[in-house]
Design a protein around this motif. Structure first.
Motif, PDB file in Angstrom:
ATOM      1  N   ALA A   9     -11.716 -15.726  19.605  1.00 16.74           N
ATOM      2  CA  ALA A   9     -10.548 -14.884  19.012  1.00 16.74           C
ATOM      3  C   ALA A   9     -10.390 -13.894  18.531  1.00 16.74           C
ATOM      4  O   ALA A   9     -11.420 -13.253  17.648  1.00 16.74           O
ATOM      5  N   VAL A  10      -9.186 -13.106  18.971  1.00 16.44           N
ATOM      6  CA  VAL A  10      -9.424 -11.515  18.442  1.00 16.44           C
ATOM      7  C   VAL A  10      -7.750 -11.526  17.675  1.00 16.44           C
ATOM      8  O   VAL A  10      -7.094 -11.731  18.190  1.00 16.44           O
ATOM      9  N   ASN A  11      -7.833 -10.507  16.996  1.00 17.25           N
ATOM     10  CA  ASN A  11      -7.335  -9.494  16.251  1.00 17.25           C
ATOM     11  C   ASN A  11      -6.593  -8.711  16.589  1.00 17.25           C
ATOM     12  O   ASN A  11      -7.283  -7.886  16.593  1.00 17.25           O
ATOM     13  N   GLU A  12      -5.270  -8.007  16.357  1.00 16.92           N
ATOM     14  CA  GLU A  12      -5.034  -6.030  16.346  1.00 16.92           C
ATOM     15  C   GLU A  12      -5.473  -5.212  15.611  1.00 16.92           C
ATOM     16  O   GLU A  12      -5.433  -4.307  15.838  1.00 16.92           O
ATOM     17  N   ASN A  13      -6.940  -6.339  14.650  1.00 20.67           N
ATOM     18  CA  ASN A  13      -7.179  -5.374  14.032  1.00 20.67           C
ATOM     19  C   ASN A  13      -8.615  -4.686  13.972  1.00 20.67           C
ATOM     20  O   ASN A  13      -9.188  -4.302  13.619  1.00 20.67           O
ATOM     21  N   GLY A  14      -9.109  -5.213  15.635  1.00 17.90           N
ATOM     22  CA  GLY A  14     -10.476  -5.378  15.580  1.00 17.90           C
ATOM     23  C   GLY A  14     -11.299  -6.155  15.547  1.00 17.90           C
ATOM     24  O   GLY A  14     -12.036  -6.098  15.181  1.00 17.90           O
ATOM     25  N   PHE A  15     -10.322  -7.220  14.539  1.00 20.33           N
ATOM     26  CA  PHE A  15     -11.231  -8.538  14.133  1.00 20.33           C
ATOM     27  C   PHE A  15     -11.832  -9.678  15.100  1.00 20.33           C
ATOM     28  O   PHE A  15     -10.651 -10.140  16.022  1.00 20.33           O
ATOM     29  N   ILE A  16     -13.485  -9.830  15.527  1.00 23.68           N
ATOM     30  CA  ILE A  16     -13.322 -10.697  16.339  1.00 23.68           C
ATOM     31  C   ILE A  16     -13.992 -12.279  15.887  1.00 23.68           C
ATOM     32  O   ILE A  16     -15.022 -11.950  15.021  1.00 23.68           O
ATOM     33  N   PHE A  17     -13.735 -13.075  16.207  1.00 23.67           N
ATOM     34  CA  PHE A  17     -14.626 -14.649  15.515  1.00 23.67           C
ATOM     35  C   PHE A  17     -14.745 -15.393  16.647  1.00 23.67           C
ATOM     36  O   PHE A  17     -14.185 -15.415  18.081  1.00 23.67           O
ATOM     37  N   ASP A  18     -16.262 -15.762  16.567  1.00 21.17           N
ATOM     38  CA  ASP A  18     -16.886 -16.803  17.952  1.00 21.17           C
ATOM     39  C   ASP A  18     -17.388 -18.006  17.092  1.00 21.17           C
ATOM     40  O   ASP A  18     -17.662 -18.620  16.219  1.00 21.17           O
ATOM     41  N   PRO A  19     -16.018 -18.507  17.298  1.00 21.88           N
ATOM     42  CA  PRO A  19     -15.860 -20.062  16.798  1.00 21.88           C
ATOM     43  C   PRO A  19     -17.203 -21.162  16.716  1.00 21.88           C
ATOM     44  O   PRO A  19     -17.159 -21.635  16.290  1.00 21.88           O
ATOM     45  N   GLN A  20     -17.664 -21.200  17.733  1.00 21.92           N
ATOM     46  CA  GLN A  20     -19.120 -22.264  18.271  1.00 21.92           C
ATOM     47  C   GLN A  20     -19.984 -21.354  17.449  1.00 21.92           C
ATOM     48  O   GLN A  20     -20.855 -22.107  17.442  1.00 21.92           O
ATOM     49  N   THR A  21     -20.477 -20.155  17.043  1.00 24.63           N
ATOM     50  CA  THR A  21     -21.323 -19.609  16.116  1.00 24.63           C
ATOM     51  C   THR A  21     -20.523 -19.438  14.768  1.00 24.63           C
ATOM     52  O   THR A  21     -21.582 -19.513  14.159  1.00 24.63           O
ATOM     53  N   GLY A  22     -19.662 -19.501  14.423  1.00 26.65           N
ATOM     54  CA  GLY A  22     -19.286 -18.932  13.186  1.00 26.65           C
ATOM     55  C   GLY A  22     -19.204 -16.749  12.756  1.00 26.65           C
ATOM     56  O   GLY A  22     -19.230 -16.986  11.883  1.00 26.65           O
ATOM     57  N   ILE A  23     -20.604 -16.404  13.838  1.00 26.49           N
ATOM     58  CA  ILE A  23     -20.198 -15.668  13.458  1.00 26.49           C
ATOM     59  C   ILE A  23     -18.740 -14.106  13.765  1.00 26.49           C
ATOM     60  O   ILE A  23     -17.694 -14.496  14.919  1.00 26.49           O
ATOM     61  N   SER A  24     -18.959 -13.633  13.127  1.00 26.33           N
ATOM     62  CA  SER A  24     -17.067 -12.208  13.043  1.00 26.33           C
ATOM     63  C   SER A  24     -17.704 -11.022  13.400  1.00 26.33           C
ATOM     64  O   SER A  24     -18.695 -10.810  12.898  1.00 26.33           O
TER      65      SER A  24
END
Length: 85
Positions: A9-24
């Motif tokens: 998951a990626v938002n417009e502010n550069g935050f990236i989230f990997d839901p499989q690992t829970g790491i951002s």
């Protein structure tokens, strides 16, 4: 496109989230554009040309940014990539 890139998951502010690992992660605007284009194409020439137009940088600078970002994605396990020398 790589399945791992599809799941993040990626938002417009550069935050990236990997839901499989829970790491951002966070990235800058250049990284966001590269990631956005990687979701559309694996053609690094197209990505380079987009960065040149979007950020008004040289082809060489855009290529360095792409290589650096691909290496980062590889180190985080999002892609398999080998740099051609």
């Amino acid at each position: 496109m790589n399945e791992k890139l599809k799941r993040i998951a990626v938002n417009e502010n550069g935050f990236i989230f990997d839901p499989q690992t829970g790491i951002s992660y966070t990235t800058n605007s250049t990284g966001m554009e590269i990631l956005k284009k990687l979701r559309e194409t694996n053609n690094t020439d197209e990505i380079r040309d987009h960065l040149v137009k979007e950020f008004e940088v040289s082809k060489e600078e855009a290529e360095r940014d792409i290589i650096d970002f691909l290496e980062l994605l590889k180190s985080k396990g999002f892609i398999e990539w080998k740099r051609l020398q």
